[in-house]
Write a protein that holds these residues in place. Structure first.
Motif, PDB file in Angstrom:
ATOM      1  N   GLN A  50      21.243  -1.235 -25.776  1.00  0.00           N
ATOM      2  CA  GLN A  50      21.259  -1.717 -24.390  1.00  0.00           C
ATOM      3  C   GLN A  50      22.044  -0.769 -23.492  1.00  0.00           C
ATOM      4  OE1 GLN A  50      22.684  -5.710 -23.999  1.00  0.00           O
ATOM      5  NE2 GLN A  50      22.489  -5.749 -21.763  1.00  0.00           N
ATOM      6  N   ALA A  51      23.160  -0.241 -23.981  1.00  0.00           N
ATOM      7  CA  ALA A  51      23.949   0.703 -23.183  1.00  0.00           C
ATOM      8  C   ALA A  51      23.155   1.972 -22.889  1.00  0.00           C
ATOM      9  CB  ALA A  51      25.246   1.042 -23.903  1.00  0.00           C
ATOM     10  N   THR A  52      22.414   2.466 -23.892  1.00  0.00           N
ATOM     11  CA  THR A  52      21.589   3.652 -23.667  1.00  0.00           C
ATOM     12  C   THR A  52      20.464   3.348 -22.690  1.00  0.00           C
ATOM     13  OG1 THR A  52      22.090   4.383 -25.920  1.00  0.00           O
ATOM     14  CG2 THR A  52      20.232   5.431 -24.811  1.00  0.00           C
ATOM     15  N   GLY A  53      19.915   2.142 -22.752  1.00  0.00           N
ATOM     16  CA  GLY A  53      18.884   1.762 -21.804  1.00  0.00           C
ATOM     17  C   GLY A  53      19.388   1.744 -20.372  1.00  0.00           C
ATOM     18  N   HIS A  54      20.604   1.220 -20.177  1.00  0.00           N
ATOM     19  CA  HIS A  54      21.183   1.238 -18.830  1.00  0.00           C
ATOM     20  C   HIS A  54      21.440   2.675 -18.370  1.00  0.00           C
ATOM     21  CE1 HIS A  54      21.851  -2.975 -17.701  1.00  0.00           C
ATOM     22  NE2 HIS A  54      22.060  -3.223 -18.978  1.00  0.00           N
ATOM     23  N   ARG A  55      21.895   3.520 -19.276  1.00  0.00           N
ATOM     24  CA  ARG A  55      22.168   4.904 -18.893  1.00  0.00           C
ATOM     25  C   ARG A  55      20.894   5.620 -18.503  1.00  0.00           C
ATOM     26  NH1 ARG A  55      22.485   9.704 -21.789  1.00  0.00           N
ATOM     27  NH2 ARG A  55      22.200   8.599 -23.768  1.00  0.00           N
ATOM     28  N   TYR A  56      19.817   5.424 -19.272  1.00  0.00           N
ATOM     29  CA  TYR A  56      18.540   6.040 -18.922  1.00  0.00           C
ATOM     30  C   TYR A  56      18.008   5.492 -17.605  1.00  0.00           C
ATOM     31  CZ  TYR A  56      18.219   8.145 -23.576  1.00  0.00           C
ATOM     32  OH  TYR A  56      18.441   8.892 -24.706  1.00  0.00           O
ATOM     33  N   LEU A  57      18.239   4.223 -17.373  1.00  0.00           N
ATOM     34  CA  LEU A  57      17.776   3.622 -16.120  1.00  0.00           C
ATOM     35  C   LEU A  57      18.497   4.229 -14.927  1.00  0.00           C
ATOM     36  CD1 LEU A  57      16.171   1.513 -14.529  1.00  0.00           C
ATOM     37  CD2 LEU A  57      17.991  -0.135 -15.030  1.00  0.00           C
ATOM     38  N   HIS A  58      19.804   4.396 -15.033  1.00  0.00           N
ATOM     39  CA  HIS A  58      20.570   4.982 -13.929  1.00  0.00           C
ATOM     40  C   HIS A  58      20.204   6.443 -13.732  1.00  0.00           C
ATOM     41  CE1 HIS A  58      23.905   1.710 -14.508  1.00  0.00           C
ATOM     42  NE2 HIS A  58      22.789   1.248 -13.959  1.00  0.00           N
ATOM     43  N   GLU A  59      19.924   7.160 -14.817  1.00  0.00           N
ATOM     44  CA  GLU A  59      19.491   8.544 -14.671  1.00  0.00           C
ATOM     45  C   GLU A  59      18.144   8.613 -13.953  1.00  0.00           C
ATOM     46  OE1 GLU A  59      19.454  10.205 -18.551  1.00  0.00           O
ATOM     47  OE2 GLU A  59      21.655  10.344 -18.724  1.00  0.00           O
ATOM     48  N   GLY A  60      17.254   7.706 -14.256  1.00  0.00           N
ATOM     49  CA  GLY A  60      15.973   7.669 -13.557  1.00  0.00           C
ATOM     50  C   GLY A  60      16.122   7.349 -12.080  1.00  0.00           C
ATOM     51  N   VAL A  61      17.043   6.444 -11.759  1.00  0.00           N
ATOM     52  CA  VAL A  61      17.290   6.125 -10.357  1.00  0.00           C
ATOM     53  C   VAL A  61      17.837   7.345  -9.621  1.00  0.00           C
ATOM     54  CG1 VAL A  61      18.691   4.704  -8.810  1.00  0.00           C
ATOM     55  CG2 VAL A  61      17.612   3.667 -10.806  1.00  0.00           C
ATOM     56  N   ASP A  62      18.732   8.093 -10.269  1.00  0.00           N
ATOM     57  CA  ASP A  62      19.296   9.293  -9.634  1.00  0.00           C
ATOM     58  C   ASP A  62      18.221  10.349  -9.394  1.00  0.00           C
ATOM     59  OD1 ASP A  62      21.757   8.074  -9.708  1.00  0.00           O
ATOM     60  OD2 ASP A  62      22.388   9.058 -11.576  1.00  0.00           O
ATOM     61  N   VAL A  63      17.286  10.484 -10.329  1.00  0.00           N
ATOM     62  CA  VAL A  63      16.213  11.468 -10.155  1.00  0.00           C
ATOM     63  C   VAL A  63      15.343  11.116  -8.958  1.00  0.00           C
ATOM     64  CG1 VAL A  63      14.113  12.405 -11.197  1.00  0.00           C
ATOM     65  CG2 VAL A  63      16.184  12.158 -12.568  1.00  0.00           C
ATOM     66  N   LEU A  64      14.997   9.847  -8.817  1.00  0.00           N
ATOM     67  CA  LEU A  64      14.179   9.423  -7.677  1.00  0.00           C
ATOM     68  C   LEU A  64      14.956   9.510  -6.366  1.00  0.00           C
ATOM     69  CD1 LEU A  64      12.322   6.324  -9.180  1.00  0.00           C
ATOM     70  CD2 LEU A  64      11.483   8.665  -8.921  1.00  0.00           C
ATOM     71  N   ALA A  65      16.266   9.223  -6.413  1.00  0.00           N
ATOM     72  CA  ALA A  65      17.068   9.279  -5.190  1.00  0.00           C
ATOM     73  C   ALA A  65      17.201  10.704  -4.672  1.00  0.00           C
ATOM     74  CB  ALA A  65      18.450   8.685  -5.450  1.00  0.00           C
ATOM     75  N   GLU A  66      17.242  11.689  -5.575  1.00  0.00           N
ATOM     76  CA  GLU A  66      17.332  13.077  -5.131  1.00  0.00           C
ATOM     77  C   GLU A  66      16.062  13.539  -4.423  1.00  0.00           C
ATOM     78  OE1 GLU A  66      18.236  15.354  -8.558  1.00  0.00           O
ATOM     79  OE2 GLU A  66      20.324  14.636  -8.718  1.00  0.00           O
ATOM     80  N   GLN A  67      14.937  12.929  -4.715  1.00  0.00           N
ATOM     81  CA  GLN A  67      13.684  13.300  -4.081  1.00  0.00           C
ATOM     82  C   GLN A  67      13.417  12.541  -2.789  1.00  0.00           C
ATOM     83  OE1 GLN A  67      10.565  12.842  -6.983  1.00  0.00           O
ATOM     84  NE2 GLN A  67      11.528  14.240  -8.456  1.00  0.00           N
ATOM     85  N   ALA A  68      14.270  11.613  -2.452  1.00  0.00           N
ATOM     86  CA  ALA A  68      14.062  10.837  -1.220  1.00  0.00           C
ATOM     87  C   ALA A  68      14.320  11.718  -0.001  1.00  0.00           C
ATOM     88  CB  ALA A  68      14.991   9.627  -1.204  1.00  0.00           C
ATOM     89  N   PRO A  69      13.510  11.624   1.043  1.00  0.00           N
ATOM     90  CA  PRO A  69      13.708  12.470   2.232  1.00  0.00           C
ATOM     91  C   PRO A  69      14.906  12.014   3.047  1.00  0.00           C
ATOM     92  CG  PRO A  69      11.919  10.926   2.599  1.00  0.00           C
ATOM     93  CD  PRO A  69      12.335  10.758   1.170  1.00  0.00           C
ATOM     94  N   ASP A  70      15.468  12.958   3.799  1.00  0.00           N
ATOM     95  CA  ASP A  70      16.587  12.656   4.685  1.00  0.00           C
ATOM     96  C   ASP A  70      16.095  11.901   5.918  1.00  0.00           C
ATOM     97  OD1 ASP A  70      18.507  13.999   7.118  1.00  0.00           O
ATOM     98  OD2 ASP A  70      19.515  13.164   5.354  1.00  0.00           O
TER      99      ASP A  70
END
Length: 203
Positions: A50-70
């Motif tokens: 479960q801890a690894t699942g949360h970590r992968y989830l947060h990493e995925g959120v960070d990847v999508l957030a970096e691609q968001a336009p200003d």
């Protein structure tokens, strides 16, 4: 069933070979965005903790957030597409109870408006509701207008492209001086004196 090993031989190998396990992990956190399922259940499906699942989830959120336009890029794009207006609104993303408190003793992340804990998020959308931009989260106790001033209103306020012409108004006459006002003798009728003449007294 597809092979989990990268292709070998004379064929062109991909730049980054991704195994079945990595694809299954990515699919799990993509399913979370679409279905908002239980992270523990998704982690079990990917055969991770479960801890690894949360970590992968947060990493995925960070990847999508970096691609968001200003926000400035979004506003310039809307301006170029000729949009008459955009919609700015805020919402509360609810969360679990947080122990942070303010100076007055109330919960920092507790929203008195929604009576729940969470984060205040501002978002910009087109007139038909299509989302364009999402701000960073503020504590739930922060009002919507304050969060909008922090993240959006400073960028949404832009000078006009052309100078607006002055509104047409009635001309105001200049005030006349005291010397230009007509005297009482001029206002009075020529056949009627302005001051009555006293009659002569008879002895």
């Amino acid at each position: 069933m597809p092979s989990c090993s990268p292709p070998t031989g004379g064929g062109c190998a991909p730049r980054a070979a991704v195994g079945c396990w990595a694809r299954s992990v990515r699919a799990c956190w993509l399913r979370w965005f679409r279905q908002r399922g239980c992270v523990q259940c998704l982690a079990n499906n990917a055969d991770v903790s479960q801890a690894t699942g949360h970590r992968y989830l947060h990493e995925g959120v960070d990847v999508l957030a970096e691609q968001a336009p200003d926000l400035h890029i979004v506003l310039d794009r809307c301006w170029q597409e000729g949009m008459t207006h955009v919609v700015l609104d805020g919402t509360l993303i609810q969360s679990d109870h947080l122990a942070c408190v303010r100076e007055n003793g109330n919960g920092l992340w507790f929203s008195q408006k929604h009576k729940a804990f969470g984060s205040n998020v501002q978002f910009l959308s087109t007139p038909d509701g299509t989302p364009l931009w999402v701000s960073d989260g503020e504590p739930g106790s922060v009002p919507d207008i304050t969060a909008a001033r922090i993240h959006a209103l400073t960028a949404c306020t832009r000078p006009p492209q052309t100078v607006c012409p002055p509104w047409a108004t009635r001309p105001t006459p200049a005030p006349e001086s005291a010397s230009t006002y007509p005297s009482a003798d001029r206002k009075a009728s020529p056949n009627r004196p302005s001051t009555p003449t006293p009659e002569p007294r008879t002895p």
